[in-house]
Motif scaffolding. Structure first.
Motif, PDB file in Angstrom:
ATOM      1  N   SER A   1      44.606 -26.762   1.943  1.00 32.07           N
ATOM      2  CA  SER A   1      43.872 -27.220   0.760  1.00 32.07           C
ATOM      3  C   SER A   1      44.841 -27.461  -0.383  1.00 32.07           C
ATOM      4  CB  SER A   1      42.798 -26.206   0.332  1.00 32.07           C
ATOM      5  OG  SER A   1      43.371 -24.942   0.064  1.00 32.07           O
ATOM      6  N   LEU A   2      44.410 -28.330  -1.295  1.00 28.41           N
ATOM      7  CA  LEU A   2      45.213 -28.688  -2.455  1.00 28.41           C
ATOM      8  C   LEU A   2      44.326 -28.647  -3.694  1.00 28.41           C
ATOM      9  CD1 LEU A   2      47.777 -29.851  -3.820  1.00 28.41           C
ATOM     10  CD2 LEU A   2      46.950 -32.136  -3.176  1.00 28.41           C
ATOM     11  N   ILE A   3      44.736 -27.856  -4.672  1.00 28.05           N
ATOM     12  CA  ILE A   3      44.031 -27.776  -5.951  1.00 28.05           C
ATOM     13  C   ILE A   3      44.926 -28.423  -7.003  1.00 28.05           C
ATOM     14  CG2 ILE A   3      43.099 -26.228  -7.712  1.00 28.05           C
ATOM     15  CD1 ILE A   3      42.585 -24.202  -5.443  1.00 28.05           C
TER      16      ILE A   3
ATOM     17  N   ARG B   1      39.823 -24.003   3.802  1.00 25.41           N
ATOM     18  CA  ARG B   1      40.741 -24.242   4.922  1.00 25.41           C
ATOM     19  C   ARG B   1      40.232 -25.411   5.764  1.00 25.41           C
ATOM     20  NH1 ARG B   1      41.794 -18.178   7.127  1.00 25.41           N
ATOM     21  NH2 ARG B   1      40.157 -18.916   8.529  1.00 25.41           N
ATOM     22  N   ALA B   2      39.905 -26.489   5.095  1.00 24.11           N
ATOM     23  CA  ALA B   2      39.366 -27.656   5.794  1.00 24.11           C
ATOM     24  C   ALA B   2      40.151 -28.927   5.483  1.00 24.11           C
ATOM     25  CB  ALA B   2      37.886 -27.838   5.434  1.00 24.11           C
ATOM     26  N   GLY B   3      41.364 -28.781   5.004  1.00 23.58           N
ATOM     27  CA  GLY B   3      42.229 -29.938   4.822  1.00 23.58           C
ATOM     28  C   GLY B   3      41.785 -30.919   3.770  1.00 23.58           C
TER      29      GLY B   3
ATOM     30  N   LYS C   1      50.314 -33.741   4.119  1.00 23.55           N
ATOM     31  CA  LYS C   1      50.260 -32.513   4.914  1.00 23.55           C
ATOM     32  C   LYS C   1      48.820 -32.024   5.101  1.00 23.55           C
ATOM     33  CE  LYS C   1      54.787 -30.976   3.132  1.00 23.55           C
ATOM     34  NZ  LYS C   1      55.634 -31.301   4.282  1.00 23.55           N
ATOM     35  N   LEU C   2      47.893 -32.496   4.234  1.00 22.61           N
ATOM     36  CA  LEU C   2      46.485 -32.115   4.376  1.00 22.61           C
ATOM     37  C   LEU C   2      45.882 -32.615   5.684  1.00 22.61           C
ATOM     38  CD1 LEU C   2      45.320 -32.836   0.718  1.00 22.61           C
ATOM     39  CD2 LEU C   2      45.332 -30.587   1.819  1.00 22.61           C
ATOM     40  N   SER C   3      46.415 -33.666   6.232  1.00 23.65           N
ATOM     41  CA  SER C   3      45.885 -34.199   7.487  1.00 23.65           C
ATOM     42  C   SER C   3      46.906 -34.132   8.616  1.00 23.65           C
ATOM     43  CB  SER C   3      45.427 -35.651   7.291  1.00 23.65           C
ATOM     44  OG  SER C   3      46.478 -36.443   6.758  1.00 23.65           O
ATOM     45  N   GLU C   4      48.017 -33.446   8.375  1.00 24.31           N
ATOM     46  CA  GLU C   4      49.054 -33.347   9.405  1.00 24.31           C
ATOM     47  C   GLU C   4      48.809 -32.134  10.298  1.00 24.31           C
ATOM     48  OE1 GLU C   4      53.922 -32.922   9.890  1.00 24.31           O
ATOM     49  OE2 GLU C   4      53.037 -33.291   7.908  1.00 24.31           O
TER      50      GLU C   4
END
Length: 445
Positions: A196-198, A258-260, A178-181
Motif C-alpha cells: 500500500s501507498l499513502i 494489503r491489497a496493492g 511496486k504496487l502491482s509487482e
C-alpha cells in the motif's frame, strides 16, 4: 473525559481510551531522512493510556545528525545515522541511496529484531530531498524480499520546487509500480513488493492548515505528521471495539491495507442534534468519502476505487439512529454509487454527547491528482528556470579598456630610512646610525 494527546499537543478521539479499546493493527514504522523521521517520531509518541508504553515500534534513519536531535520519542538506540554522511547528502538521491546501502547491514538487522511480530511495516519518507528519496525504494525491496513482512509506504510530496519535484517524480516513478509487482520467493510463493501507498500532499496540507488550523500553535509540518499518525491509530483502535457489525483488523489488512493500492482517508463529525432526519443522516454518512480528505485530494472515486471500509462511531445514547437495518441501507446506497467496489461498513459506540464520527478508508487503483501531475509540474518548473536564465542579463563585462596610465613598474626600496637623520640628530651622543638597505616596516614591533 480527558483526551489523550500525542506529545501533549495533538488530541486523539475519546474512544481510544475506552475500557474495551485495544490496538488491532500490528504496524512497524521506519522513518527515512528528516521528514520521514519526524513522522515516525509522531507514531512513537502514541502511548497506551493504561501503561504509557509506546504502541508502535519505530526506527529513525538519517544522514544529518543534527536533524535527529530534535526527535522527541524515538530512543537514541533506535536512531541510525548514516556514517560517513553526517553532514547530509545535499538533496542528491543517488548519494542518499549509496549512504543507506553502505550502512544498511546494521539498520536491517535492527528492523528484523524490533519488528519481527509486525503484520505490516511502513517505510516513511519525504520525497524531494536526498536521504529519504534515495533510500525508500532500496528499503521497501529489502523488507519485501528478505523479511517476508508486507511493506507499505507513507510518502510526502514536496512543495513545488524544481530540484525537489524532479527528485520526487523520479523516486515515485520507481516506487508506484511496486504496487502491482508480484515476485516469488525461494519456495515459489508469490508476494507483492509494495502492499500500500499513502500519499501526503504538502501543498494541500499547508494551504488548509494556514486557512483553518485544526490545532492552534502548530506549524504545518507537525500538523501533517500528527494527522497521519492519529488517523491510522484511530483506525487501529476502531477495529477492536465491540459491535454487532464492525470492520475488524483482518478485514482492514487483507482488503484495504494489503491489497496493492493507494490508500485515502476521510473523516467527518456530524452533530446529531442538528441532523435530525434519518435520511439526511444517511446522506451525510455516505458522502463522507467525497468530502475533504485527510492527506491528499483529487482522487477518481468512480473509476479507481476498489474497496472501502466505513465505520460510524455513534454516541451511546444515539444508537437507536444507527442499527443493522440502517447499515444495510448504507450498503445498498453505496452500491448504487459505486457498484463495483468491495464495501465493508461497521459501527461502534463511544461516550460523546452529540457527535457521530464517520471514518472511511479506501483502496484506490490510482493516484491523487498532484501525484498524477508530478512529472508535468517538474518539467514546467525546469522550463521556467531555463527561460529565466535565457532572459538574465548575464555576467559579460566586455573587453578590457585601453589605459593611458604610467607603466605599473614595481619599485624596490630606496635603501635609505628617511627618519634616520632625525633619529641621529636626536641622539648625537650615541654611536652613528648604521645605514640599512631594509625598507621600513610599520607593523614590526
Amino acid at each position: 473525559m480527558e483526551l489523550v494527546k500525542i506529545d501533549g499537543v495533538w488530541p486523539l478521539e475519546g474512544f481510544v481510551t475506552q475500557k474495551n479499546a485495544g490496538v488491532g493493527l500490528k504496524m512497524g514504522v521506519i522513518g527515512l531522512g528528516q521528514g520521514g523521521s519526524k513522522i515516525a517520531d509522531a507514531f512513537a509518541g502514541i502511548k497506551n493510556p493504561r501503561n504509557n508504553q509506546q504502541v508502535y515500534p519505530c526506527i529513525a534513519v538519517n544522514s544529518n545528525l543534527g536533524d535527529m536531535s530534535s526527535l522527541r520519542n524515538i530512543p537514541n538506540r533506535l536512531r541510525f545515522p548514516l556514517k560517513g554522511y553526517e553532514q547530509g547528502v545535499g538533496k542528491n538521491p543517488d548519494i542518499g541511496r549509496q549512504a543507506f546501502e553502505e550502512n544498511g547491514a546494521e539498520i536491517f538487522e535492527a528492523i528484523g529484531e524490533l519488528m519481527s511480530g509486525c503484520e505490516l511495516i511502513f517505510v516513511i519518507n519525504s520525497m524531494g530531498g536526498g536521504t529519504g528519496t534515495g533510500s525508500v525504494n532500496v528499503l521497501v525491496d529489502a523488507i519485501a524480499d528478505f523479511l517476508g513482512i508486507p511493506a507499505g509506504s507513507i510518502t510526502t510530496l514536496p512543495l513545488p520546487n524544481e530540484v525537489e519535484s524532479i527528485n520526487a517524480y523520479n523516486a515515485m516513478a520507481e516506487l508506484v509500480p511496486k504496487l502491482s509487482e508480484i515476485r516469488r520467493d525461494g519456495e515459489n510463493r508469490e508476494y507483492r513488493v509494495l502492499e500500500s501507498l499513502i500519499v501526503l500532499d504538502n501543498e494541500k496540507i499547508v494551504k488548509e492548515h494556514i486557512e483553518d488550523p485544526e490545532v492552534k500553535g502548530l506549524t504545518w509540518d507537525f500538523y501533517s505528521n500528527y494527522k497521519v499518525a492519529s488517523i491510522l491509530h484511530e483506525w487501529s483502535v476502531l477495529t477492536t471495539l465491540e459491535s454487532q457489525l464492525t470492520v475488524d483488523a483482518a478485514d482492514l489488512m487483507n482488503h484495504i491495507l494489503r491489497a496493492g493500492g493507494v490508500i485515502t482517508f476521510a473523516k467527518k463529525k456530524i452533530n446529531l442534534e442538528q441532523v435530525t432526519n434519518d435520511d439526511d443522516l444517511l446522506a451525510e454518512i455516505i458522502s463522507t468519502y467525497k468530502g475533504k480528505n485527510v492527506l491528499a485530494n483529487g482522487f477518481d472515486y468512480a473509476n479507481d476505487m476498489r474497496s472501502m471500509a466505513l465505520v460510524v462511531v455513534m454516541p451511546k445514547k444515539w444508537t437507536h439512529r444507527l442499527n443493522q437495518d440502517t447499515l444495510e441501507r448504507i450498503r445498498t446506497k453505496m452500491k448504487d454509487e459505486l457498484p463495483d467496489i468491495n464495501f465493508y461498513p461497521g459501527s461502534v459506540t463511544h461516550n460523546s454527547d452529540k457527535h457521530a464520527i464517520v471514518y472511511t478508508m479506501a483502496n484506490m487503483a490510482g493516484l491523487p491528482e498532484r501525484a498524477k501531475n508530478l512529472r508535468e509540474e517538474a518539467e514546467q518548473l525546469k522550463q521556467l528556470r531555463e527561460e529565466r536564465e535565457r532572459k538574465a542579463s548575464g555576467f559579460n563585462m566586455g573587453a578590457k579598456l585601453e589605459t593611458s596610465s604610467r607603466p605599473a613598474t614595481r619599485r624596490g626600496p630606496a635603501g635609505a630610512n628617511p627618519f634616520a637623520k632625525q633619529a641621529a640628530a636626536a641622539s648625537e651622543s650615541q654611536a652613528p646610525a648604521q645605514s640599512s638597505t631594509k625598507p621600513f616596516n610599520p607593523f614590526r614591533k
